[in-house]
Design a protein around this motif. Structure first.
Motif, short mmCIF file in Angstrom:
data_model
loop_
_atom_site.label_atom_id
_atom_site.label_comp_id
_atom_site.label_asym_id
_atom_site.label_seq_id
_atom_site.Cartn_x
_atom_site.Cartn_y
_atom_site.Cartn_z
N ARG A 163 -1.85 -4.46 -4.00
CA ARG A 163 -2.26 -2.81 -3.95
C ARG A 163 -3.37 -2.74 -5.04
O ARG A 163 -4.37 -2.45 -4.08
N GLU A 164 -3.63 -3.28 -5.77
CA GLU A 164 -4.56 -3.03 -6.73
C GLU A 164 -5.91 -4.11 -6.47
O GLU A 164 -7.04 -3.77 -6.52
N VAL B 245 -6.92 -4.61 -3.28
CA VAL B 245 -7.25 -3.99 -1.80
C VAL B 245 -7.59 -2.79 -2.50
O VAL B 245 -9.06 -3.06 -1.95
N TYR B 246 -7.79 -2.12 -3.53
CA TYR B 246 -7.67 -1.15 -4.24
C TYR B 246 -9.62 -1.00 -4.50
O TYR B 246 -10.10 -0.25 -4.64
N PHE C 75 -12.31 -1.64 -2.62
CA PHE C 75 -13.12 -0.01 -1.53
C PHE C 75 -14.24 0.06 -1.88
O PHE C 75 -15.13 0.17 -1.13
N GLU C 76 -14.54 0.45 -3.43
CA GLU C 76 -16.16 0.76 -3.94
C GLU C 76 -17.29 -0.53 -3.40
O GLU C 76 -17.90 -0.30 -3.39
N LEU D 173 0.44 -1.22 0.21
CA LEU D 173 0.18 -0.33 0.13
C LEU D 173 0.69 1.76 -0.69
O LEU D 173 0.37 2.41 -0.13
N ALA E 38 -11.33 0.90 5.24
CA ALA E 38 -9.77 0.44 4.31
C ALA E 38 -9.42 -0.80 5.11
O ALA E 38 -9.03 -1.79 4.22
N ALA F 195 -11.55 -3.09 3.19
CA ALA F 195 -11.44 -3.60 2.06
C ALA F 195 -10.18 -4.42 2.03
O ALA F 195 -9.97 -5.31 0.68
N HIS G 20 -4.08 3.52 6.59
CA HIS G 20 -5.15 4.75 6.13
C HIS G 20 -4.59 6.15 7.22
O HIS G 20 -4.68 6.85 6.93
N GLY H 139 -4.41 -2.41 6.61
CA GLY H 139 -5.26 -1.20 5.88
C GLY H 139 -5.85 -0.19 7.08
O GLY H 139 -6.05 1.07 6.36
#
Length: 306
Positions: free
Chosen positions: A290-291, A293-294, A297-298, A49, A273, A276, A260, A256
């Motif tokens: 990283r990809e 995890v992000y 988020f949505e 991250l 975070a 997620a 954050h 996470g």
């Protein structure tokens, strides 16, 4: 700086097989080896991250050297106390995508080696974070946790303990930044039978009243509850797709959150975070990228718990 302390790290050997036949030779389809240990994995996730971290604790022997070499390859800062005894080995068997773990006992450490670690940790200062996670070497008592927490408190650093509920209980009054108990942990910490979400929320509020600044009740596949210093309760959904492994989810939850929080000082968004990262960890055998995890988020929805 976020310092992670792994008292009993491991080399994690992962083997994938179609079947296991007892009493006979079994050949794997694929193998991997990783540097392991709960707090050490927090450092590994933080690195993905792009959050600065330094891993410390105890390593020894060829297995300990492997851990340091693996962290070097991942670009993770580390500064371990070197022990006379070798670091343990853990085994994860994936048979038709079902995981079975065999955990090594670990080796004893000397009083001199413990004192070297305490001296090293005396560098933490206000604005630093100390993540203490995982099991202890067989010959150490929970007193060593209390020594680390006392150093953190006296020096003004924040600490996040992810340890056995029995060992966590006396540390709550020292005001940890975050604790992440499971339902089973809550039963130990509250002394009551905690099974429902309502009971978990009440037990989490009690932990804040006892001193914890933030509590995430890890309900695993069902998601989690979050209780802040104001004793507001929120809930987040768990993974929405097929689950492959649960090995690294709690450490992902912690990484996470602290990754954050270090940047924003916003507990509620840090909770998003955290969830997620945990959800992403359910979908992979090792650690999420990283990809991954992000991308989660949505998919995480935070709602007030009524």
């Amino acid at each position: 700086m976020i310092y992670t302390v792994t008292m009993n790290p491991s080399v994690d050997f992962i083997s994938r097989l179609e079947e296991v036949r007892a009493g006979r030779s079994n050949y794997s389809k694929e193998d991997d080896m990783f540097a392991g240990g709960r707090a050490l994995n927090v450092s590994r996730i933080l690195k993905t991250l792009d959050v600065p971290t330094t891993a410390t604790g105890f390593v020894g022997g060829h297995t300990g050297a492997f851990i340091e070499e693996a962290l070097d390859q991942e670009g993770i800062l580390h500064d371990f106390i070197h022990t006379q005894n070798s670091t343990r080995l853990n085994l994860s068997l994936f048979v038709n995508h079902i995981e079975t773990r065999i955990l090594g006992r670990g080796a004893d450490v000397s009083l001199e080696e413990v004192n070297q670690l305490m001296y090293y940790l005396s560098r933490v200062r206000e604005g630093d974070f100390l993540v203490i996670a995982g099991s202890l070497p067989p010959n150490l008592s929970s007193e060593v946790y209390q020594r680390m927490v006392e150093i953190s408190v006296v020096n003004g650093a924040s600490f996040l303990p992810a340890i056995r509920a029995e060992d966590l209980a006396p540390l709550i009054e020292k005001k940890p930044l975050l604790i992440t108990p499971t339902l089973e942990d809550l039963q130990v910490l509250s002394g009551t039978d905690v099974k429902t979400k309502e009971e978990a929320a009440a037990a989490g509020v009690e932990l804040v009243e006892r001193g914890a600044k933030n509590v995430i009740v890890n309900m695993e596949r069902e998601g989690s509850l979050f209780i802040n210093e104001a004793k507001d309760v929120f809930e987040a959904n768990g993974p929405q797709a097929a689950i492959l492994s649960q090995t690294y989810t709690n450490m992902s939850l912690i990484a996470g959150f602290i990754g954050h929080y270090m940047r924003t000082s916003d507990p509620q968004e840090s909770f998003r975070a955290a969830q997620a990262a945990a959800n992403a960890a359910y979908y992979v055998e090792a650690l999420p990228t990283r990809e991954q995890v992000y991308a989660e988020f949505e998919n995480v929805h935070i709602l007030p718990y009524a």
